[in-house]
Design a protein around this motif. Structure first.
Motif, mmCIF file in Angstrom:
data_model
loop_
_atom_site.group_PDB
_atom_site.id
_atom_site.type_symbol
_atom_site.label_atom_id
_atom_site.label_comp_id
_atom_site.label_asym_id
_atom_site.label_seq_id
_atom_site.Cartn_x
_atom_site.Cartn_y
_atom_site.Cartn_z
ATOM 1 N N TYR A 182 -0.408 3.620 9.099
ATOM 2 C CA TYR A 182 0.318 4.853 7.642
ATOM 3 C C TYR A 182 -0.618 5.682 7.428
ATOM 4 C CZ TYR A 182 3.078 0.867 7.288
ATOM 5 O OH TYR A 182 4.376 -0.668 7.938
ATOM 6 N N TRP A 183 -0.117 6.717 6.766
ATOM 7 C CA TRP A 183 -1.079 8.156 7.136
ATOM 8 C C TRP A 183 -2.166 7.810 5.648
ATOM 9 C CZ3 TRP A 183 -0.339 10.151 2.623
ATOM 10 C CH2 TRP A 183 0.858 9.965 2.050
ATOM 11 N N TRP A 184 -0.826 7.009 4.814
ATOM 12 C CA TRP A 184 -2.430 7.132 3.280
ATOM 13 C C TRP A 184 -3.721 6.146 3.793
ATOM 14 C CZ3 TRP A 184 2.417 5.573 4.114
ATOM 15 C CH2 TRP A 184 3.151 4.019 4.288
ATOM 16 N N ASN A 185 -3.446 5.043 5.186
ATOM 17 C CA ASN A 185 -4.582 5.112 5.181
ATOM 18 C C ASN A 185 -5.761 4.841 5.925
ATOM 19 O OD1 ASN A 185 -3.423 1.912 3.253
ATOM 20 N ND2 ASN A 185 -2.350 1.404 5.355
ATOM 21 N N ASN B 3 -4.885 2.686 -1.169
ATOM 22 C CA ASN B 3 -5.289 1.789 0.207
ATOM 23 C C ASN B 3 -5.873 1.145 0.276
ATOM 24 O OD1 ASN B 3 -8.109 3.084 0.296
ATOM 25 N ND2 ASN B 3 -6.574 5.338 0.758
ATOM 26 N N TYR C 161 -8.392 9.342 3.878
ATOM 27 C CA TYR C 161 -7.862 9.187 2.221
ATOM 28 C C TYR C 161 -8.633 8.064 2.245
ATOM 29 C CZ TYR C 161 -4.128 12.101 3.644
ATOM 30 O OH TYR C 161 -3.276 12.569 3.788
ATOM 31 N N LYS D 196 1.104 10.879 -9.231
ATOM 32 C CA LYS D 196 1.097 10.363 -7.861
ATOM 33 C C LYS D 196 -0.070 8.710 -8.187
ATOM 34 C CE LYS D 196 2.205 13.731 -5.744
ATOM 35 N NZ LYS D 196 2.273 15.409 -4.694
ATOM 36 N N SER E 161 7.114 6.513 -0.185
ATOM 37 C CA SER E 161 5.833 6.535 0.746
ATOM 38 C C SER E 161 5.127 5.692 0.785
ATOM 39 C CB SER E 161 4.902 7.469 0.939
ATOM 40 O OG SER E 161 6.102 8.948 1.528
ATOM 41 N N SER F 148 1.210 -1.831 -0.055
ATOM 42 C CA SER F 148 0.209 0.243 0.025
ATOM 43 C C SER F 148 0.796 1.105 -0.105
ATOM 44 C CB SER F 148 -0.915 -0.133 1.322
ATOM 45 O OG SER F 148 -0.158 0.520 2.793
ATOM 46 N N LEU G 208 -2.091 6.943 -5.089
ATOM 47 C CA LEU G 208 -2.598 6.324 -3.544
ATOM 48 C C LEU G 208 -3.636 5.263 -3.855
ATOM 49 C CD1 LEU G 208 -2.769 7.086 -1.017
ATOM 50 C CD2 LEU G 208 -5.553 7.815 -1.134
ATOM 51 N N PHE H 204 1.803 5.720 -0.806
ATOM 52 C CA PHE H 204 1.433 6.544 -1.757
ATOM 53 C C PHE H 204 2.848 6.748 -3.023
ATOM 54 C CE2 PHE H 204 -0.547 11.150 -1.999
ATOM 55 C CZ PHE H 204 -0.964 11.034 -3.212
#
Length: 290
Positions: A244-247, A158, A251, A154, A227, A76, A156, A78
């Motif tokens: 993990y911040w992207w999860n 997740n 988001y 990019k 990331s 997973s 993303l 970004f």
């Protein structure tokens, strides 16, 4: 003593954050070097390192193209890359930046820049493969010339959605509808980039062939920090962690501003969407309905 205490307080409040920030900048600059996270995978003599490894140039002529890939796979994240694609007459030339898993029934998330005759616009194609099933192409004309400067691209990814971004503007969203029986990418993927000969399909359905008098074609890449959740296994449950911040819940879907940007792209820049192609799909695919 009071004066000394005041000076110490000022140092802690004003100076320490700048020291911490400087450390962060140095660390980030180190990560940006290509060799730390990436490796050349083919066309070695068509790859040039520039700016002390902070930029990579791939070239293509009638003998070969070139490509590189991340050293690790990810479950997973970004992911991003700054890219400047070949200019002049680039019909049939494909610059690709994508994620891909290994083995049968693979997962894949694609950015593919499809060159064109001089004076005609590039097309940017995105595609999503899940459990070996692809044919989910969408194409847009960009609102700028991608051959003149670097731009950010990019992805993303997740457990809830996949979003493709151009300069932080969402151009495509693929939601996780696995509860409805729609396949969703879940296998650990490697990051790859390449410059290659796609004249059999890329421009005008393969009618426009590469004009080799303009070779070598050159594509440049920057931004080699990653990331992502590193994964040694094909399916890694740790990569869906909220640590993990992207999860994070923020988001799971686009915010209102992002949704407005996305609607604008769909209305003004999309030139092909498999969801609307009734010749290929008399009944719209299930993920297009939800």
């Amino acid at each position: 003593m009071l004066l000394m205490s005041s000076l110490i307080f000022i140092f802690l409040v004003v100076l320490v954050p700048h020291v911490v920030l400087a450390r962060g900048i140095r660390r980030s600059e180190e990560i940006l070097v290509f060799d730390q996270n990436y490796k050349v995978t083919w066309g070695d003599n068509h790859v040039m390192s520039l700016n002390q490894g902070k930029e990579i140039q791939l070239t293509m002529d009638n003998s070969s193209g070139a490509g590189f890939a991340s050293k690790m796979t990810y479950g997973s994240g970004f992911f991003h890359m700054r890219i400047k694609v070949p200019g002049t007459d680039s019909g049939g030339v494909v610059t690709a930046y994508y994620l891909i898993s290994q083995g049968n029934r693979h997962d894949e998330l694609d950015f593919e820049f499809l060159g064109n005759k001089e004076g005609k616009p590039y097309s940017l194609q995105t595609n999503v493969f899940a459990d070996g099933e692809g044919n989910r192409e969408q194409r847009i004309h960009l609102w700028f010339d991608p051959t003149t400067n670097f731009h950010d691209y990019k992805i993303l990814w997740n457990p809830h959605q996949i979003v493709f971004y151009v300069d932080n503007i969402p151009i495509r969203v693929y939601k996780n509808n696995s509860n409805l029986g729609v396949s969703y990418p879940s296998k650990a993927m490697q990051i790859q980039a390449s410059l290659w000969n796609g004249e059999n399909w890329a421009t005008d359905g393969g009618q426009t062939k590469i004009n080799w008098s303009y070779a070598p074609f050159k594509a440049n890449f920057q931004g080699f920090d990653i990331s992502g959740c590193q994964s040694q296994s094909l399916i890694d449950p740790n990569c869906v962690s909220y640590n993990y911040w992207w999860n994070d819940k923020n988001y799971w879907c686009l915010d209102p501003a992002g949704q407005r940007q996305y609607e604008n792209v769909k209305q003004n820049y999309v030139i092909y969407d498999y969801c609307s192609d009734r010749q290929r799909y008399p009944i719209a695919p299930l993920e297009c309905i939800h």
